[in-house]
Motif scaffolding. Structure first.
Motif, short mmCIF file in Angstrom:
data_model
loop_
_atom_site.label_atom_id
_atom_site.label_comp_id
_atom_site.label_asym_id
_atom_site.label_seq_id
_atom_site.Cartn_x
_atom_site.Cartn_y
_atom_site.Cartn_z
N GLN A 1 0.78 -1.36 -0.28
CA GLN A 1 0.14 0.12 0.11
C GLN A 1 0.66 1.20 -0.32
N VAL B 1 2.03 3.56 -3.25
CA VAL B 1 1.22 5.59 -3.20
C VAL B 1 3.09 6.78 -3.37
N TYR C 1 3.72 5.71 -7.39
CA TYR C 1 2.68 6.48 -7.96
C TYR C 1 2.89 8.30 -7.82
N HIS D 1 -0.46 5.61 -15.00
CA HIS D 1 -1.38 5.26 -15.79
C HIS D 1 -1.24 4.88 -16.89
N GLU E 1 -5.17 1.62 -16.03
CA GLU E 1 -5.93 2.53 -15.61
C GLU E 1 -6.35 4.39 -15.81
N GLN F 1 -8.34 6.47 -13.29
CA GLN F 1 -8.89 6.83 -12.01
C GLN F 1 -7.55 6.53 -11.44
N LYS F 2 -6.83 7.79 -10.25
CA LYS F 2 -6.00 7.44 -9.29
C LYS F 2 -6.07 6.02 -8.38
N GLU F 3 -7.21 6.00 -8.09
CA GLU F 3 -7.89 4.66 -6.90
C GLU F 3 -7.68 3.55 -7.45
N ASN F 4 -7.89 3.32 -9.04
CA ASN F 4 -7.55 2.55 -9.22
C ASN F 4 -5.89 1.80 -9.51
N LEU G 1 -3.62 3.09 -7.83
CA LEU G 1 -2.97 2.48 -7.39
C LEU G 1 -3.21 1.40 -6.92
N GLU G 2 -4.57 0.61 -6.99
CA GLU G 2 -5.12 -0.93 -6.68
C GLU G 2 -3.90 -1.97 -7.64
#
Length: 185
Positions: A11, A15, A18, A26, A31, A33-36, A38-39
């Motif tokens: 995790q 971050v 990124y 990206h 992806e 979206q930032k959330e995606n 990061l996942e």
């Protein structure tokens, strides 16, 4: 403390990665979206073999929490390390994935360096570079290289202070970068 990264660091690692590579993240994840993003960066991190795998990372920890990361590998391995990432992109988009060549095949390559901004100015980035330089030297590599965005003057000064010398300018994801190399003993 600086240590080899572990899967459980995924995790914080996602971050930190990124924060360092933004739009490249990206492109590497497919992806928007930032959330995606990061996942997927976390998914790459826990895999055994790709450029962003925990196996290619050292982390700087404070109270055993990663606050900095360095990702590095030999340039000759880059294409093979990108195979799982290309496969993911092609499955997601249905299009052939292409990544710019970031490293010369003869160099041990610093792909990503990032320190949590809350811990900036404490020398953690320098510590990570020095640790990876020592590792590269112990592994018998002759040169250690990295890319720095042309406009990132502060980072350029740091790398020059650490013995990296300008070799050429390259393009990565439509941005110009200085390719710097340090000769190891």
């Amino acid at each position: 403390m600086i240590r080899q990264a572990q899967k459980r660091d995924y995790q914080e690692a996602a971050v930190l990665i990124y924060d360092a590579i933004h739009d490249i993240a990206h492109a590497l994840t497919g992806e928007k979206q930032k959330e995606n993003v990061l996942e997927q960066l976390g998914n790459y991190f826990i895999q055994e073999k790709n450029r962003l795998s925990y196996r290619n990372c050292f982390v700087k920890t404070v109270d055993d929490i990663p606050v900095g990361i360095i990702v590095a590998y030999h340039g000759k391995d880059a294409y093979e390390l990108d195979e799982p990432i290309r496969t993911h992109i092609e499955e997601k988009t249905g299009k052939e994935a292409y990544f710019d060549q970031e490293a010369d095949e003869t160099d041990f390559y610093l792909d990503t360096l990032s320190v949590n901004p809350q811990f900036g100015g404490k020398g953690f980035g320098t510590e990570l570079i020095q640790s990876m330089t020592t590792y590269a030297n112990e592994q018998g590599f002759a040169t250690f290289s990295l890319n720095v965005e042309e406009s990132n003057y502060k980072a350029c000064k740091l790398y020059e202070r650490l013995g990296f010398i300008y070799k050429k300018t390259i393009t990565i994801n439509h941005h110009l970068y200085h390719y710097l190399v340090k000769t190891l003993s």
